[in-house]
Scaffold this motif. Structure first.
Motif, PDB file in Angstrom:
ATOM      1  N   ASN A  99      46.108  57.304  37.877  1.00 46.45           N
ATOM      2  CA  ASN A  99      44.692  57.381  38.210  1.00 46.45           C
ATOM      3  C   ASN A  99      44.354  56.129  39.002  1.00 46.45           C
ATOM      4  OD1 ASN A  99      41.939  57.512  38.377  1.00 46.45           O
ATOM      5  ND2 ASN A  99      41.574  57.618  36.182  1.00 46.45           N
ATOM      6  N   LEU A 133      39.293  56.254  38.564  1.00 46.99           N
ATOM      7  CA  LEU A 133      38.179  57.159  38.328  1.00 46.99           C
ATOM      8  C   LEU A 133      37.924  57.281  36.838  1.00 46.99           C
ATOM      9  CD1 LEU A 133      39.071  60.010  40.830  1.00 46.99           C
ATOM     10  CD2 LEU A 133      37.425  58.158  41.143  1.00 46.99           C
ATOM     11  N   GLN A 154      35.484  59.641  34.194  1.00 50.50           N
ATOM     12  CA  GLN A 154      34.549  60.739  34.053  1.00 50.50           C
ATOM     13  C   GLN A 154      33.799  60.617  32.740  1.00 50.50           C
ATOM     14  OE1 GLN A 154      36.176  64.668  33.316  1.00 50.50           O
ATOM     15  NE2 GLN A 154      34.603  65.584  34.623  1.00 50.50           N
ATOM     16  N   THR A 173      31.345  61.343  37.567  1.00 50.85           N
ATOM     17  CA  THR A 173      32.551  60.565  37.799  1.00 50.85           C
ATOM     18  C   THR A 173      32.181  59.300  38.554  1.00 50.85           C
ATOM     19  OG1 THR A 173      33.862  62.584  37.898  1.00 50.85           O
ATOM     20  CG2 THR A 173      34.863  60.598  38.809  1.00 50.85           C
ATOM     21  N   ILE A 209      33.668  55.233  39.899  1.00 51.77           N
ATOM     22  CA  ILE A 209      34.825  54.412  40.236  1.00 51.77           C
ATOM     23  C   ILE A 209      34.710  53.126  39.433  1.00 51.77           C
ATOM     24  CG2 ILE A 209      35.990  53.110  42.048  1.00 51.77           C
ATOM     25  CD1 ILE A 209      34.851  55.245  44.017  1.00 51.77           C
TER      26      ILE A 209
END
Length: 145
Positions: free
Chosen positions: A5, A80, A82, A96, A98
């Motif tokens: 990720n 990321l 969520q 979502t 960053i």
């Protein structure tokens, strides 16, 4: 096993960052806009703009809130995250974001009458502060170099 990720994204800060402080954390949140030129079916080119919310934590939050000024170009390496929740009616929502793990700041353009230009000693101080924050983050996570 953890999946991969990681995201690298480059854009411009949309508005001044918002700083949050808790008992055991500091955070800085800001949106960025990423422009992309796309070719339409009729052969013309148009601009496509996407907006992303970014969070920085710890020492990085302090320098981010200071240097990620509105309009500034920025490159973020992060991951990321969520968030999912249900509202009072039971409807499920998600968002979502960053989570920044490293941030590079592009030089500010000279604009007449604006006091957002970082140059010379100020620019060097900014780089040193950002580097110190990155080193501290690595030490906090138990990394050695």
């Amino acid at each position: 096993m953890n999946g991969i990720n990681q995201i690298i994204i480059e854009g411009n800060v949309v508005r001044q960052p918002e700083k949050r402080q808790g008992l055991n954390f500091s955070a800085c949140s800001f949106p960025i806009a990423v422009n992309r030129t796309v070719k339409t079916p009729d052969g013309k080119y148009s601009e496509e703009v996407s907006f992303f919310d970014v969070d920085a934590f710890g020492n990085m939050a302090e320098s981010t809130c200071k240097y990620a000024v509105k309009g500034r170009g920025i490159r973020i390496v992060g991951r990321l995250k969520q968030n999912r929740w249900k509202d009072e009616t039971g409807k499920t929502h998600n968002k979502t974001k960053i989570i920044a793990e490293h941030i590079d700041y592009k030089p500010m353009k000279k604009n007449a009458g604006e006091n957002q230009q970082f140059g010379g000693q100020q620019n060097m101080a900014m780089i040193q502060e950002a580097a110190a924050a990155a080193v501290q983050e690595m030490e906090d996570e138990g990394m050695t170099f």
